[in-house]
Motif scaffolding. Structure first.
Motif, mmCIF file in Angstrom:
data_model
loop_
_atom_site.group_PDB
_atom_site.id
_atom_site.type_symbol
_atom_site.label_atom_id
_atom_site.label_comp_id
_atom_site.label_asym_id
_atom_site.label_seq_id
_atom_site.Cartn_x
_atom_site.Cartn_y
_atom_site.Cartn_z
ATOM 1 N N VAL A 1 0.845 -1.198 0.000
ATOM 2 C CA VAL A 1 0.000 0.000 0.000
ATOM 3 C C VAL A 1 0.878 1.246 0.000
ATOM 4 C CG1 VAL A 1 -1.597 1.378 1.395
ATOM 5 C CG2 VAL A 1 -2.036 -1.062 1.032
ATOM 6 N N HIS A 2 1.912 1.237 0.826
ATOM 7 C CA HIS A 2 2.843 2.373 0.877
ATOM 8 C C HIS A 2 3.476 2.614 -0.490
ATOM 9 C CE1 HIS A 2 6.016 4.964 2.746
ATOM 10 N NE2 HIS A 2 6.716 4.507 1.717
ATOM 11 N N LEU A 3 3.931 1.552 -1.144
ATOM 12 C CA LEU A 3 4.576 1.703 -2.453
ATOM 13 C C LEU A 3 3.596 2.232 -3.491
ATOM 14 C CD1 LEU A 3 6.722 -1.551 -2.451
ATOM 15 C CD2 LEU A 3 7.635 0.770 -2.628
ATOM 16 N N ARG A 4 2.377 1.701 -3.491
ATOM 17 C CA ARG A 4 1.371 2.163 -4.459
ATOM 18 C C ARG A 4 1.039 3.630 -4.241
ATOM 19 N NH1 ARG A 4 -0.695 -3.195 -3.601
ATOM 20 N NH2 ARG A 4 -0.648 -4.387 -5.562
ATOM 21 N N GLU A 5 0.864 4.017 -2.978
ATOM 22 C CA GLU A 5 0.441 5.385 -2.681
ATOM 23 C C GLU A 5 1.544 6.406 -2.923
ATOM 24 O OE1 GLU A 5 -1.049 5.362 1.305
ATOM 25 O OE2 GLU A 5 -3.006 4.525 0.714
ATOM 26 N N HIS A 6 2.784 6.019 -2.645
ATOM 27 C CA HIS A 6 3.878 6.993 -2.731
ATOM 28 C C HIS A 6 4.657 6.934 -4.045
ATOM 29 C CE1 HIS A 6 3.148 6.990 1.641
ATOM 30 N NE2 HIS A 6 3.660 8.202 1.610
ATOM 31 N N HIS A 7 4.632 5.782 -4.717
ATOM 32 C CA HIS A 7 5.430 5.635 -5.932
ATOM 33 C C HIS A 7 4.656 5.072 -7.116
ATOM 34 C CE1 HIS A 7 8.991 6.531 -3.531
ATOM 35 N NE2 HIS A 7 8.585 5.623 -2.659
ATOM 36 N N GLY A 8 3.608 4.317 -6.832
ATOM 37 C CA GLY A 8 2.802 3.743 -7.901
ATOM 38 C C GLY A 8 3.462 2.611 -8.654
ATOM 39 N N ARG A 9 4.594 2.130 -8.152
ATOM 40 C CA ARG A 9 5.323 1.092 -8.868
ATOM 41 C C ARG A 9 6.370 0.467 -7.953
ATOM 42 N NH1 ARG A 9 7.525 3.239 -13.869
ATOM 43 N NH2 ARG A 9 8.982 1.464 -13.896
#
Length: 259
Positions: A80-88
Protein backbone atom coordinates in the motif's frame (compact mmCIF):
# COMPACT_ATOMS: atom_id res chain seq x y z
CA UNK A 1 27.70 9.21 4.07
CA UNK A 2 25.03 11.00 2.02
CA UNK A 3 24.06 9.70 -1.39
CA UNK A 4 23.19 11.87 -4.36
CA UNK A 5 19.54 11.07 -5.00
CA UNK A 6 19.59 13.18 -8.17
CA UNK A 7 22.11 10.88 -9.86
CA UNK A 8 20.73 10.93 -13.40
CA UNK A 9 23.66 8.81 -14.60
CA UNK A 10 23.10 6.09 -12.03
CA UNK A 11 22.73 2.47 -13.10
CA UNK A 12 19.26 2.27 -11.52
CA UNK A 13 18.22 5.89 -12.01
CA UNK A 14 14.50 6.45 -11.51
CA UNK A 15 13.79 2.95 -10.23
CA UNK A 16 11.93 2.19 -7.00
CA UNK A 17 13.51 -0.47 -4.79
CA UNK A 18 12.34 -2.34 -1.71
CA UNK A 19 15.03 -3.88 0.50
CA UNK A 20 13.80 -6.16 3.27
CA UNK A 21 16.04 -6.58 6.28
CA UNK A 22 17.54 -3.36 5.03
CA UNK A 23 18.73 -1.83 8.30
CA UNK A 24 21.90 -3.87 8.68
CA UNK A 25 24.46 -6.02 6.89
CA UNK A 26 23.85 -6.87 3.25
CA UNK A 27 20.57 -4.97 3.24
CA UNK A 28 22.19 -1.79 4.49
CA UNK A 29 25.06 -1.98 1.99
CA UNK A 30 22.58 -2.67 -0.83
CA UNK A 31 20.26 0.18 0.15
CA UNK A 32 23.19 2.60 0.20
CA UNK A 33 24.48 1.48 -3.19
CA UNK A 34 21.08 1.43 -4.92
CA UNK A 35 20.36 4.94 -3.65
CA UNK A 36 23.80 6.14 -4.72
CA UNK A 37 23.06 4.80 -8.20
CA UNK A 38 19.80 6.73 -8.58
CA UNK A 39 17.05 4.56 -7.09
CA UNK A 40 14.56 5.52 -4.43
CA UNK A 41 14.90 2.87 -1.75
CA UNK A 42 12.24 1.77 0.72
CA UNK A 43 14.10 0.17 3.61
CA UNK A 44 12.05 -2.33 5.58
CA UNK A 45 13.08 -3.94 8.86
CA UNK A 46 11.95 -4.78 12.38
CA UNK A 47 14.81 -2.68 13.79
CA UNK A 48 13.14 0.72 13.68
CA UNK A 49 16.02 2.70 15.19
CA UNK A 50 18.62 1.32 12.77
CA UNK A 51 16.28 1.60 9.79
CA UNK A 52 15.34 5.20 10.47
CA UNK A 53 18.98 6.10 11.06
CA UNK A 54 19.99 4.59 7.72
CA UNK A 55 17.21 6.40 5.85
CA UNK A 56 18.27 9.67 7.46
CA UNK A 57 21.89 9.01 6.51
CA UNK A 58 21.02 8.30 2.87
CA UNK A 59 18.72 11.31 2.65
CA UNK A 60 15.75 11.98 0.34
CA UNK A 61 16.54 8.89 -1.74
CA UNK A 62 15.41 6.58 1.06
CA UNK A 63 12.48 6.03 3.39
CA UNK A 64 11.93 3.47 6.13
CA UNK A 65 8.96 1.31 7.05
CA UNK A 66 8.66 -1.14 9.93
CA UNK A 67 8.11 -4.58 8.44
CA UNK A 68 7.98 -8.14 9.71
CA UNK A 69 8.83 -9.90 6.45
CA UNK A 70 7.16 -13.12 7.60
CA UNK A 71 3.81 -11.35 8.10
CA UNK A 72 1.25 -11.22 5.28
CA UNK A 73 -0.47 -8.20 6.79
CA UNK A 74 2.82 -6.32 7.04
CA UNK A 75 3.52 -7.10 3.39
CA UNK A 76 0.14 -5.68 2.45
CA UNK A 77 0.97 -2.49 4.34
CA UNK A 78 4.31 -2.20 2.51
CA UNK A 79 2.60 -2.64 -0.86
CA UNK A 80 0.00 0.00 0.00
CA UNK A 81 2.84 2.37 0.88
CA UNK A 82 4.58 1.70 -2.45
CA UNK A 83 1.37 2.16 -4.46
CA UNK A 84 0.44 5.38 -2.68
CA UNK A 85 3.88 6.99 -2.73
CA UNK A 86 5.43 5.63 -5.93
CA UNK A 87 2.80 3.74 -7.90
CA UNK A 88 5.32 1.09 -8.87
CA UNK A 89 8.07 -1.30 -7.77
CA UNK A 90 11.08 -2.00 -9.98
CA UNK A 91 13.51 -3.79 -7.66
CA UNK A 92 12.69 -6.20 -4.85
CA UNK A 93 15.54 -7.47 -2.70
CA UNK A 94 14.26 -10.22 -0.38
CA UNK A 95 17.11 -10.07 2.09
CA UNK A 96 15.54 -10.51 5.55
CA UNK A 97 16.78 -13.65 7.28
CA UNK A 98 18.07 -15.27 10.45
CA UNK A 99 20.81 -17.76 11.25
CA UNK A 100 20.33 -20.61 13.73
CA UNK A 101 23.13 -23.01 14.64
CA UNK A 102 21.79 -26.57 15.01
CA UNK A 103 22.22 -29.90 13.25
CA UNK A 104 19.57 -32.51 12.43
CA UNK A 105 20.07 -34.27 15.78
CA UNK A 106 19.87 -31.13 17.89
CA UNK A 107 17.35 -28.90 16.11
CA UNK A 108 13.80 -28.78 17.41
CA UNK A 109 10.70 -28.56 15.26
CA UNK A 110 10.20 -25.09 16.76
CA UNK A 111 13.67 -24.11 15.52
CA UNK A 112 12.81 -25.43 12.06
CA UNK A 113 9.51 -23.54 11.88
CA UNK A 114 11.10 -20.29 13.11
CA UNK A 115 13.85 -20.33 10.50
CA UNK A 116 11.51 -21.38 7.70
CA UNK A 117 9.03 -18.65 8.58
CA UNK A 118 11.61 -15.87 8.46
CA UNK A 119 13.87 -17.14 5.67
CA UNK A 120 11.51 -18.92 3.29
CA UNK A 121 7.93 -17.82 4.02
CA UNK A 122 9.00 -14.17 3.77
CA UNK A 123 10.40 -14.73 0.27
CA UNK A 124 7.27 -16.57 -0.85
CA UNK A 125 5.03 -13.73 0.32
CA UNK A 126 7.41 -11.10 -1.02
CA UNK A 127 7.56 -12.64 -4.49
CA UNK A 128 3.79 -13.04 -4.65
CA UNK A 129 3.10 -9.47 -3.54
CA UNK A 130 5.97 -8.06 -5.57
CA UNK A 131 4.78 -9.67 -8.79
CA UNK A 132 1.30 -8.23 -8.30
CA UNK A 133 2.76 -4.71 -8.26
CA UNK A 134 5.56 -5.26 -10.78
CA UNK A 135 3.83 -7.12 -13.57
CA UNK A 136 2.48 -4.05 -15.38
CA UNK A 137 5.88 -2.40 -15.71
CA UNK A 138 8.38 -5.23 -15.16
CA UNK A 139 11.22 -5.42 -12.69
CA UNK A 140 13.89 -7.46 -10.97
CA UNK A 141 13.43 -9.73 -7.95
CA UNK A 142 16.64 -10.66 -6.15
CA UNK A 143 16.40 -13.29 -3.44
CA UNK A 144 19.15 -13.87 -0.89
CA UNK A 145 19.93 -17.55 -0.67
CA UNK A 146 23.23 -19.02 0.49
CA UNK A 147 26.01 -21.37 -0.51
CA UNK A 148 24.41 -23.58 2.17
CA UNK A 149 21.56 -24.17 -0.31
CA UNK A 150 24.00 -25.83 -2.70
CA UNK A 151 26.48 -27.54 -0.37
CA UNK A 152 26.03 -29.66 2.74
CA UNK A 153 26.23 -27.77 6.05
CA UNK A 154 25.71 -30.24 8.86
CA UNK A 155 25.65 -27.54 11.54
CA UNK A 156 22.90 -25.34 10.05
CA UNK A 157 20.19 -27.77 9.03
CA UNK A 158 17.14 -25.47 9.11
CA UNK A 159 19.06 -22.55 7.63
CA UNK A 160 20.38 -24.71 4.77
CA UNK A 161 16.92 -26.07 4.03
CA UNK A 162 15.34 -22.61 4.11
CA UNK A 163 17.88 -21.26 1.65
CA UNK A 164 17.36 -24.29 -0.59
CA UNK A 165 13.66 -23.47 -0.58
CA UNK A 166 14.46 -19.89 -1.61
CA UNK A 167 16.51 -21.13 -4.57
CA UNK A 168 13.81 -23.54 -5.78
CA UNK A 169 11.07 -20.96 -5.29
CA UNK A 170 13.06 -18.42 -7.29
CA UNK A 171 13.41 -20.76 -10.27
CA UNK A 172 9.65 -21.29 -10.24
CA UNK A 173 9.02 -17.54 -10.09
CA UNK A 174 11.44 -16.89 -12.95
CA UNK A 175 9.76 -19.52 -15.11
CA UNK A 176 6.24 -18.25 -14.43
CA UNK A 177 7.12 -14.62 -15.14
CA UNK A 178 8.79 -15.56 -18.41
CA UNK A 179 5.89 -17.77 -19.49
CA UNK A 180 3.38 -15.01 -18.72
CA UNK A 181 5.57 -12.35 -20.34
CA UNK A 182 5.67 -10.14 -17.27
CA UNK A 183 9.23 -8.90 -17.93
CA UNK A 184 10.04 -9.69 -14.32
CA UNK A 185 13.34 -11.44 -13.68
CA UNK A 186 14.03 -13.47 -10.54
CA UNK A 187 17.53 -14.51 -9.51
CA UNK A 188 19.24 -15.73 -6.35
CA UNK A 189 22.49 -14.73 -4.70
CA UNK A 190 24.45 -17.39 -2.83
CA UNK A 191 27.10 -15.92 -0.52
CA UNK A 192 29.35 -18.30 1.40
CA UNK A 193 30.37 -16.08 4.28
CA UNK A 194 29.67 -12.38 4.70
CA UNK A 195 31.04 -10.36 7.59
CA UNK A 196 27.88 -8.93 9.17
CA UNK A 197 26.62 -8.42 12.72
CA UNK A 198 24.68 -11.69 12.35
CA UNK A 199 27.65 -13.80 11.29
CA UNK A 200 30.04 -12.18 13.82
CA UNK A 201 28.00 -13.86 16.55
CA UNK A 202 28.79 -17.30 15.14
CA UNK A 203 32.56 -16.96 15.59
CA UNK A 204 34.31 -18.40 18.66
CA UNK A 205 34.98 -15.83 21.35
CA UNK A 206 38.35 -14.19 20.99
CA UNK A 207 38.66 -14.82 17.25
CA UNK A 208 38.85 -11.68 15.11
CA UNK A 209 36.52 -12.41 12.14
CA UNK A 210 38.26 -9.80 9.99
CA UNK A 211 41.19 -12.22 9.84
CA UNK A 212 38.90 -14.66 7.99
CA UNK A 213 38.10 -12.36 5.06
CA UNK A 214 39.53 -12.40 1.56
CA UNK A 215 41.12 -9.04 2.35
CA UNK A 216 43.58 -10.75 4.67
CA UNK A 217 44.01 -13.99 2.68
CA UNK A 218 42.60 -14.89 -0.78
CA UNK A 219 42.14 -18.49 0.45
CA UNK A 220 39.66 -17.26 3.04
CA UNK A 221 35.94 -17.44 2.29
CA UNK A 222 34.40 -14.39 3.90
CA UNK A 223 33.64 -11.20 1.99
CA UNK A 224 32.06 -7.90 3.00
CA UNK A 225 28.42 -6.79 2.61
CA UNK A 226 29.54 -4.35 -0.06
CA UNK A 227 30.74 -7.28 -2.20
CA UNK A 228 27.23 -8.74 -2.20
CA UNK A 229 25.67 -5.32 -2.76
CA UNK A 230 27.67 -4.97 -5.99
CA UNK A 231 25.95 -8.10 -7.33
CA UNK A 232 22.58 -6.80 -6.14
CA UNK A 233 23.15 -3.63 -8.14
CA UNK A 234 24.05 -5.60 -11.28
CA UNK A 235 20.96 -7.81 -11.06
CA UNK A 236 18.78 -4.79 -10.27
CA UNK A 237 20.01 -2.85 -13.29
CA UNK A 238 19.02 -3.21 -16.93
CA UNK A 239 22.56 -4.44 -17.61
CA UNK A 240 21.35 -7.88 -16.50
CA UNK A 241 18.09 -7.81 -18.47
CA UNK A 242 18.86 -11.19 -20.12
CA UNK A 243 19.73 -12.90 -16.82
CA UNK A 244 16.82 -14.77 -15.28
CA UNK A 245 16.59 -17.79 -13.00
CA UNK A 246 20.31 -17.93 -12.19
CA UNK A 247 22.06 -18.85 -8.96
CA UNK A 248 25.02 -16.52 -8.55
CA UNK A 249 27.62 -17.77 -6.10
CA UNK A 250 29.52 -15.17 -4.09
CA UNK A 251 31.85 -17.59 -2.37
CA UNK A 252 35.40 -16.58 -3.32
CA UNK A 253 35.66 -19.81 -5.33
CA UNK A 254 35.01 -22.13 -2.36
CA UNK A 255 32.62 -24.41 -4.28
CA UNK A 256 35.21 -25.25 -6.93
CA UNK A 257 37.90 -26.27 -4.45
CA UNK A 258 38.46 -30.01 -4.09
CA UNK A 259 40.82 -29.70 -1.11
Amino acid sequence: MTNNHNNTNGRVHGKVALVTGGAKGIGRASARLLAAQGAHVLISDLDVAAGEALAAEIGPAATFIRHDASSESDWRDVMVHLREHHGRLDILLNNAGILLHANIEDATLQDWHKVMRVNADSVFIGCREGIALMKQTGGSIINLSSIAALAGRDDYVAYSASKGAVAALSRSVAALCRRRKYRIRCNTLHPDGVLTDMTRGSFPQGLDPTRMTIDSDPMNRMCLPEDVAASVLFLASDESRAINGVELRIDSGQMIMSI
